[in-house]
Every structure is written in structure tokens, then in C-alpha cells.
Write a protein that holds these residues in place. Structure first.
Motif, short mmCIF file in Angstrom:
data_model
loop_
_atom_site.label_atom_id
_atom_site.label_comp_id
_atom_site.label_asym_id
_atom_site.label_seq_id
_atom_site.Cartn_x
_atom_site.Cartn_y
_atom_site.Cartn_z
N MET A 1 0.84 -1.22 -0.10
CA MET A 1 -0.11 0.04 0.04
C MET A 1 0.88 1.37 -0.12
O MET A 1 1.91 1.39 0.69
CB MET A 1 -0.89 -0.06 1.25
CG MET A 1 -2.04 -0.87 1.05
SD MET A 1 -3.32 -0.83 2.44
CE MET A 1 -2.44 -1.12 3.84
N SER A 19 -1.73 2.94 -4.77
CA SER A 19 -1.24 1.85 -5.48
C SER A 19 -2.43 0.91 -5.68
O SER A 19 -2.40 0.05 -6.76
CB SER A 19 -0.33 0.86 -4.45
OG SER A 19 -0.54 0.59 -3.42
N ASN A 20 -3.28 0.96 -4.78
CA ASN A 20 -4.63 0.24 -4.70
C ASN A 20 -6.00 0.98 -5.39
O ASN A 20 -7.02 0.51 -5.54
CB ASN A 20 -4.89 -0.61 -3.60
CG ASN A 20 -3.91 -1.75 -3.43
OD1 ASN A 20 -3.87 -2.43 -4.19
ND2 ASN A 20 -3.17 -1.51 -2.34
N GLN A 129 -8.52 -6.24 -4.02
CA GLN A 129 -7.78 -6.40 -5.27
C GLN A 129 -8.27 -6.94 -6.32
O GLN A 129 -8.36 -6.77 -7.59
CB GLN A 129 -6.44 -6.92 -4.88
CG GLN A 129 -5.54 -5.69 -4.14
CD GLN A 129 -4.33 -6.26 -3.65
OE1 GLN A 129 -4.13 -7.45 -3.22
NE2 GLN A 129 -3.66 -5.40 -3.16
N ARG A 132 -10.72 -5.17 -8.00
CA ARG A 132 -10.24 -4.06 -9.09
C ARG A 132 -9.93 -4.67 -10.31
O ARG A 132 -10.15 -4.16 -11.13
CB ARG A 132 -8.95 -3.40 -8.19
CG ARG A 132 -8.38 -2.51 -9.20
CD ARG A 132 -7.28 -1.84 -8.52
NE ARG A 132 -6.50 -0.90 -9.44
CZ ARG A 132 -5.25 -0.33 -9.29
NH1 ARG A 132 -4.83 -0.66 -8.44
NH2 ARG A 132 -4.89 0.52 -9.99
#
Length: 177
Positions: A1, A19-20, A129, A132
Motif C-alpha cells: 500500500m 497503489s490500490n 484487489q 479491482r
């Protein structure tokens, strides 16, 4: 992160995880109704300038929670998450509290959101994630701008939350979009 702090106080830290591409909300300590009302007004304020379709809500460091928090969350805060742009919420429970059943009860009142409850931060992050990677068909990505009507509604919700908490909200740190 990769976290950029948007807000922080004794009970709450809000970060944008670049980053996410999600909002990371970390709760700490004893959560009374006034503490949660103030924190939720601060969280809602973050959504005014930027929609975050995914939120990692971390209660790992919560040491206690007042019985009056759940009904208030169900009635006053959580129903507005969709208006704010939230589509997926990972809720990580505190290992030191028997609050999992309370969280599960709260989650059942929010059928319009994709919510999952976890007992470990890593599991919640992994779930987000995976979402995503499926963003092409699950999320408005890149973020669709809010309509003027939706933005006005969200402004009113944030003002109401601030009023309930007795706050005059100042600016929140700018977020990357």
C-alpha cells in the motif's frame, strides 16, 4: 500500500491508497457514538471531491464500541455510501472484540453495496484487489463524474453529518484522482 493521509485524529486515520486506488479507513480505540459521528463526517467529507468506489475499513485497533453505534450507522451514515460512490467495502473486524455479529447485522441492512467482512486486513485487501481486476464490468472506472444533483445531495448529507457531530468542517487534504 502507498498511503497518503487525508485526515487523522485519535480515533481515525483516513488515507488514499494510490497503489490500490481505494480509501483506507483505520479506526482506533474506544468508539462511542459521538466519536463515530465525528469520524463519519470526516470520512464523508473525503467523498465530496473524489469518488472512491472501493473502501478498506479497518477496525483492527478498535478496543471497544458503544451499543448505540450500530443503529446510528444503519440509519444515518451507511445508506449514503452508494451516493458517495462506494460500490465495494471490505470491513475488517477487531480481533479483540466480539463485534463480528454486530458487523454482520449492519451489513445485512445494506443490500445495495458489495460488502464483505474479514478478520484479517490482508484478506480484506486481497478481496478488494480481486474486485479491482474485475473493474471493467463492476465499477464505474475510470470514475464517472457525479451529476450536479448527486453532488448537491452529497453536500447536504455531509453537512447533516457534520451538524450531528457538532462540527464545522474545514478542508481535507487533496486527493489524487
Amino acid at each position: 500500500m502507498i498511503l497518503r493521509r487525508l485526515y487523522s485524529d485519535a480515533h481515525l486515520s483516513i488515507y488514499f491508497d494510490s497503489s490500490n486506488d481505494w480509501l483506507y479507513v483505520e479506526w482506533m480505540g474506544e468508539l462511542t457514538l459521538p466519536v463515530v459521528q465525528t469520524a463519519c463526517a470526516r470520512i464523508a467529507q473525503c467523498f465530496l471531491a473524489h469518488p472512491y468506489p472501493r473502501v478498506l475499513n479497518d477496525n483492527t485497533f478498535v478496543t471497544g464500541i458503544s451499543w448505540s453505534v450500530a443503529p446510528w450507522l444503519i440509519r444515518a451514515f451507511l445508506p449514503h455510501l452508494r451516493l458517495a460512490g462506494v460500490q465495494q467495502l471490505a470491513w475488517v473486524c477487531s480481533p479483540s472484540l466480539p463485534g463480528l455479529s454486530m458487523v454482520q447485522a449492519v451489513v445485512t441492512w445494506l443490500p445495495h453495496l458489495d460488502i464483505a467482512v474479514f478478520d484479517e486486513l490482508e484478506a480484506g485487501a486481497a478481496w478488494l484487489q480481486r474486485g479491482r481486476r474485475a473493474a471493467g464490468f463492476r465499477f464505474d472506472y475510470p470514475y464517472a463524474p457525479r451529476t450536479a444533483t448527486a453532488q448537491t445531495q452529497l453536500d447536504l448529507v455531509v453537512q447533516d453529518l457534520a451538524c450531528q457531530a457538532g462540527l464545522v468542517l474545514g478542508p481535507v487534504a487533496a486527493t489524487a484522482g
